[in-house]
Design a protein around this motif. Structure first.
Motif, PDB file in Angstrom:
ATOM      1  N   VAL A  74       0.840  -1.196   0.000  1.00 56.62           N
ATOM      2  CA  VAL A  74       0.000   0.000   0.000  1.00 56.62           C
ATOM      3  C   VAL A  74       0.872   1.241   0.000  1.00 56.62           C
ATOM      4  CG1 VAL A  74      -1.763   1.319   1.245  1.00 56.62           C
ATOM      5  CG2 VAL A  74      -1.902  -1.181   1.141  1.00 56.62           C
ATOM      6  N   SER A  75       1.797   1.331   0.955  1.00 54.20           N
ATOM      7  CA  SER A  75       2.644   2.513   1.063  1.00 54.20           C
ATOM      8  C   SER A  75       3.939   2.171   1.780  1.00 54.20           C
ATOM      9  CB  SER A  75       1.919   3.621   1.824  1.00 54.20           C
ATOM     10  OG  SER A  75       2.777   4.718   2.025  1.00 54.20           O
TER      11      SER A  75
ATOM     12  N   PRO B 169       3.607   5.812   4.869  1.00 58.97           N
ATOM     13  CA  PRO B 169       2.285   6.446   4.894  1.00 58.97           C
ATOM     14  C   PRO B 169       2.318   7.927   5.268  1.00 58.97           C
ATOM     15  CG  PRO B 169       2.252   4.358   6.086  1.00 58.97           C
ATOM     16  CD  PRO B 169       3.672   4.646   5.738  1.00 58.97           C
TER      17      PRO B 169
ATOM     18  N   SER C 184       2.894   9.361   1.653  1.00 62.97           N
ATOM     19  CA  SER C 184       1.935   9.092   0.572  1.00 62.97           C
ATOM     20  C   SER C 184       0.519   9.576   0.847  1.00 62.97           C
ATOM     21  CB  SER C 184       1.934   7.611   0.227  1.00 62.97           C
ATOM     22  OG  SER C 184       1.612   6.833   1.351  1.00 62.97           O
ATOM     23  N   PHE C 185      -0.017   9.357   2.031  1.00 65.19           N
ATOM     24  CA  PHE C 185      -1.406   9.753   2.276  1.00 65.19           C
ATOM     25  C   PHE C 185      -1.597  11.275   2.296  1.00 65.19           C
ATOM     26  CE2 PHE C 185      -1.584   5.347   4.085  1.00 65.19           C
ATOM     27  CZ  PHE C 185      -2.354   4.834   3.062  1.00 65.19           C
TER      28      PHE C 185
ATOM     29  N   LEU D 268      -1.500  12.473  -1.354  1.00 68.77           N
ATOM     30  CA  LEU D 268      -2.770  12.221  -2.059  1.00 68.77           C
ATOM     31  C   LEU D 268      -3.819  13.244  -1.643  1.00 68.77           C
ATOM     32  CD1 LEU D 268      -2.995   8.320  -1.957  1.00 68.77           C
ATOM     33  CD2 LEU D 268      -2.464   9.771  -3.922  1.00 68.77           C
TER      34      LEU D 268
ATOM     35  N   THR E  20      -0.299   3.297  -3.398  1.00 71.38           N
ATOM     36  CA  THR E  20      -0.548   4.742  -3.309  1.00 71.38           C
ATOM     37  C   THR E  20       0.158   5.507  -4.419  1.00 71.38           C
ATOM     38  OG1 THR E  20       1.230   4.901  -1.659  1.00 71.38           O
ATOM     39  CG2 THR E  20      -1.047   4.827  -0.833  1.00 71.38           C
TER      40      THR E  20
END
Length: 136
Positions: free
Chosen positions: A41-42, A45, A48-49, A52, A111
């Motif tokens: 996923v990442s 995080p 990446s989050f 986004l 991501t």
């Protein structure tokens, strides 16, 4: 009206730079840099989050600004989305993978691909929306 490709590239670079700056902040902050990866996923995080979350409104605002006077906003939105996503991919390869040696495994995170997809879809949908608002 011609498609202003240099303006599209400049907007794409702005989007990438925002992500790069946030990534740099995270790597200079030990507690954020140490955030555990979410496999597939990442890899980080904390980078990446938020990227986004930042890219969504930024991409929309830049796409709307770019497309507001276009006679064919849907077609130009697709072109703009392709430029945004392709340019970000190329800059990631050159700067992150080659120069900063992040390895190709950087691209194993969902991501990253979600970001590229968002950079394509948001300008396209913005162009579609603007096209529907045009008088027939």
């Amino acid at each position: 009206m011609r498609f202003p490709i240099l303006k599209a590239i400049a907007y794409g670079v702005i989007i990438w730079v925002v992500g790069f700056i946030w990534g740099s902040v995270v790597f200079m902050t030990p507690s954020l840099k140490a955030s555990p990866a979410i496999p597939y996923v990442s890899s980080n995080p904390a980078i990446s989050f938020p990227i986004l979350a930042l890219w969504l409104p930024l991409t929309y605002v830049l796409a709307r600004t770019f497309l507001k006077n276009s006679p064919t906003p849907e077609a130009h939105g697709i072109k703009l989305g392709l430029i945004f996503s392709e340019l970000n991919f190329i800059l990631d390869v050159i700067v992150l993978v080659i120069l900063l040696k992040a390895r190709v495994t950087y691209f194993a995170a969902a991501t990253v691909w979600l970001g590229y997809a968002m950079l394509f879809v948001v300008p396209w949908l913005t162009g579609r929306s603007l096209a529907k608002a045009l008088p027939d």
